[in-house]
Every structure is written in C-alpha cells, then in structure tokens.
Design a protein around this motif. Structure first.
Motif, PDB file in Angstrom:
ATOM      1  N   TYR A 185      -9.588 -11.916  -5.995  1.00 46.67           N
ATOM      2  CA  TYR A 185      -8.389 -10.776  -6.163  1.00 46.67           C
ATOM      3  C   TYR A 185      -8.110 -10.262  -7.384  1.00 46.67           C
ATOM      4  CZ  TYR A 185      -4.139 -12.753  -7.461  1.00 46.67           C
ATOM      5  OH  TYR A 185      -3.173 -13.342  -7.916  1.00 46.67           O
ATOM      6  N   GLU A 201     -10.821   0.880   1.079  1.00 47.86           N
ATOM      7  CA  GLU A 201     -10.544  -0.739   1.269  1.00 47.86           C
ATOM      8  C   GLU A 201     -12.130  -0.866   2.026  1.00 47.86           C
ATOM      9  OE1 GLU A 201      -7.288  -2.181   3.369  1.00 47.86           O
ATOM     10  OE2 GLU A 201      -5.876  -1.608   1.755  1.00 47.86           O
ATOM     11  N   ARG A 202     -12.581  -0.446   3.006  1.00 48.81           N
ATOM     12  CA  ARG A 202     -13.768  -0.865   3.682  1.00 48.81           C
ATOM     13  C   ARG A 202     -14.931  -0.920   2.584  1.00 48.81           C
ATOM     14  NH1 ARG A 202     -17.834   1.742   5.722  1.00 48.81           N
ATOM     15  NH2 ARG A 202     -16.397   3.840   5.626  1.00 48.81           N
ATOM     16  N   CYS A 226     -14.739  -3.493   0.096  1.00 53.16           N
ATOM     17  CA  CYS A 226     -15.213  -4.836   0.901  1.00 53.16           C
ATOM     18  C   CYS A 226     -16.767  -4.940   0.877  1.00 53.16           C
ATOM     19  CB  CYS A 226     -14.704  -4.904   2.166  1.00 53.16           C
ATOM     20  SG  CYS A 226     -12.946  -5.057   2.340  1.00 53.16           S
ATOM     21  N   SER A 247     -13.300 -10.098   1.343  1.00 55.15           N
ATOM     22  CA  SER A 247     -12.604  -9.756   2.558  1.00 55.15           C
ATOM     23  C   SER A 247     -11.472  -8.559   2.379  1.00 55.15           C
ATOM     24  CB  SER A 247     -11.853 -10.936   2.920  1.00 55.15           C
ATOM     25  OG  SER A 247     -10.807 -11.373   2.048  1.00 55.15           O
ATOM     26  N   ARG A 248     -11.058  -7.948   3.173  1.00 55.46           N
ATOM     27  CA  ARG A 248     -10.123  -7.219   3.452  1.00 55.46           C
ATOM     28  C   ARG A 248      -8.793  -7.815   2.800  1.00 55.46           C
ATOM     29  NH1 ARG A 248      -9.112  -2.344   6.344  1.00 55.46           N
ATOM     30  NH2 ARG A 248     -11.678  -2.306   6.654  1.00 55.46           N
ATOM     31  N   ALA A 249      -8.503  -8.961   2.973  1.00 57.20           N
ATOM     32  CA  ALA A 249      -7.380  -9.541   2.355  1.00 57.20           C
ATOM     33  C   ALA A 249      -7.336  -9.535   0.885  1.00 57.20           C
ATOM     34  CB  ALA A 249      -6.994 -10.929   3.152  1.00 57.20           C
ATOM     35  N   THR A 250      -8.441  -9.847   0.526  1.00 57.95           N
ATOM     36  CA  THR A 250      -8.778  -9.764  -1.111  1.00 57.95           C
ATOM     37  C   THR A 250      -8.606  -8.594  -1.664  1.00 57.95           C
ATOM     38  OG1 THR A 250     -10.157 -11.803  -1.099  1.00 57.95           O
ATOM     39  CG2 THR A 250     -10.468 -10.290  -2.991  1.00 57.95           C
ATOM     40  N   ARG A 271      -6.706  -5.920  -0.510  1.00 61.66           N
ATOM     41  CA  ARG A 271      -5.547  -5.475  -0.290  1.00 61.66           C
ATOM     42  C   ARG A 271      -4.537  -6.111  -1.386  1.00 61.66           C
ATOM     43  NH1 ARG A 271      -4.689  -5.566   6.127  1.00 61.66           N
ATOM     44  NH2 ARG A 271      -5.787  -3.378   6.656  1.00 61.66           N
ATOM     45  N   GLN A 272      -4.867  -7.518  -1.754  1.00 56.17           N
ATOM     46  CA  GLN A 272      -4.127  -8.197  -2.730  1.00 56.17           C
ATOM     47  C   GLN A 272      -4.495  -7.573  -4.080  1.00 56.17           C
ATOM     48  OE1 GLN A 272      -4.631 -12.346  -2.696  1.00 56.17           O
ATOM     49  NE2 GLN A 272      -2.726 -12.711  -4.121  1.00 56.17           N
ATOM     50  N   GLN A 301      -2.558  -4.114  -4.298  1.00 58.21           N
ATOM     51  CA  GLN A 301      -1.188  -4.459  -4.328  1.00 58.21           C
ATOM     52  C   GLN A 301      -0.541  -4.799  -5.996  1.00 58.21           C
ATOM     53  OE1 GLN A 301       0.622  -7.428  -1.846  1.00 58.21           O
ATOM     54  NE2 GLN A 301       2.744  -6.998  -2.468  1.00 58.21           N
TER      55      GLN A 301
END
Length: 240
Positions: free
Chosen positions: A12, A36-37, A40, A46-49, A51-52, A55
């Motif tokens: 991230y 986000e997609r 990615c 990943s989507r989590a990466t 999003r972090q 943020q």
C-alpha cells in the motif's frame, strides 16, 4: 512506475507513492481518480491494498471521496509562512488562484470597550465594522470581521471595498506604510452562520485568527477571521 512485490516496503505504501506522484505531475485539483477496481487491475493488487493506500492519501490531504461519485484530487491548501507580512489577496495570486471578496456587512459604529482597547483608541469613537467573505476561485475560504478607525480612513465606501483589495485602499488612497502585524491563533468550532457562508458542516474545526496591523506605533486594523481548517494551514520556520 510499478509495484515490487519482493520489496520489504508494504504494497500500500508503494501504491500510495505511485498515485501521489501521478497527482503531483499529471493531475489537477478536482480531477477524478480511477476506481478502486481499475487500480486493482492496473497494479495487480488486492482491493484491501488499494483501500489502505486511499485511506492514507485522504488523511494526508491528497484526495477526498464523494459518496456515490468517486475519488477526487483535493484542492491545494493555502500554506502561509508566518515570518513575514502577508495579505490574502497576494497569497492567492501567488498560488495562481483568483481572489475575490463579498462584503456581507458594512457599518460605521461607535466602538465599545473591547474594540477601543484592541484599536488603542477612546471608547465611542467612530470605527468601521466590515464583514467580508474571502474566496479563491469562487470557493469560500474565510470570513473576516474588520474594525478600522474612522479618523484614519475617512469616507471609505462599501463599493470601494467590493472593487479594490483593502490593503490597496490603505496604501494607494491613504498612503499607509504598514510596519508590522501581530496575529493570534485559536482552534474553534464553526457556528451555524459561519458554516452557511463557508459551505461546511456546522461545528467542524476552524481556525480563528486575530490580526493587529500597525503603522509605526499606531494600530490601524483589528481583524477577526474564521478560516476553513480544510483549506488553510499556517507554518513557521524555527532557526537555531
């Protein structure tokens, strides 16, 4: 630029560095970022990466998110250096923004105890009380309530201040030579009326600024400003 999945640097953080670089070199304020997609797929993370990274970027003021619309490049904050005298108009011009003012109220009043003390004049002397909304590129930045001694600036008009920057009126019409200014800062919550003019939610943090402007030993201006905390920041360089 690409992400190195063998690096010890978290994914991230690498993604954030890439996106910030893209914002600073190829994007402008209010430009929309990919979804986000799309991020990615482009960087194979990943989507989590994503999003972090987003943020962190939002917390640091690079982007803002609008529900249902997407993610956008955040407007640049006004970063004001405090070691020298400055004016709102000139600082906006330096940033390539178009400064403007709306005079909300213009009155000539007899000053009470507090204002007479702040201007170092006798009670009940006439002063101007001028409330202005200051804008940059038509976006509200701060509300200023200014008190001026009438005797030093006779016959200023509302129309004059709507067309000309106040400090230009001082110097060009009244031959003022500003020698110094003192400012005090305080964190406050925005009240309902201020929030309406600044186009922000009520009770968000704002910055209250009190300015005393001097011409030699005489105070020629006392101004109380409420500045949007998300638009303006102040800095000072400390040297040993």
């Amino acid at each position: 630029m690409h992400i190195d999945k063998t690096s010890r640097i978290p994914l991230y953080c690498q993604l954030m560095d890439i996106l910030v670089s893209e914002i600073q070199t190829n994007m402008r304020e209010e430009d929309q970022l990919p979804s986000e997609r799309e991020i990615c797929e482009k960087f194979n993370v990943s989507r989590a990466t994503v999003r972090q990274a987003m943020q962190e970027m939002e917390q640091e003021g690079y982007i803002y998110r609008s529900h249902g619309k997407g993610t956008f490049v955040a407007p640049q904050k006004v970063n004001q250096e405090l070691l020298k005298f400055y004016s709102f108009t000139e600082e906006m011009k330096k940033m390539g923004k178009n400064p403007s003012s709306i005079v909300l109220n213009f009155d000539i009043i007899d000053c009470g105890k507090k204002i007479s003390k702040n201007l170092a004049i006798e009670e009940n002397q006439k002063v101007y009380k001028i409330v202005r909304l200051r804008l940059a590129d038509n976006k509200p930045m701060m509300i200023e309530t200014t008190y001026l001694p009438y005797d030093r600036f006779p016959d200023i008009t509302r129309e004059e201040l709507e067309k000309t920057a106040m400090y230009d009126v001082f110097t060009q019409r009244f031959a003022v030579k500003i020698t110094s200014a003192k400012e005090k800062f305080q964190s406050v919550t925005t009240n309902m009326e201020e929030a309406k003019y600044l186009q922000v939610a009520k009770e968000i943090p704002s910055l209250k600024i009190e300015r005393f402007t001097f011409e030699n030993d005489h105070i020629i201006e006392y101004t109380v400003s409420i500045a949007r905390g998300d638009k303006i920041e102040y800095c000072i360089t400390l040297e040993k």
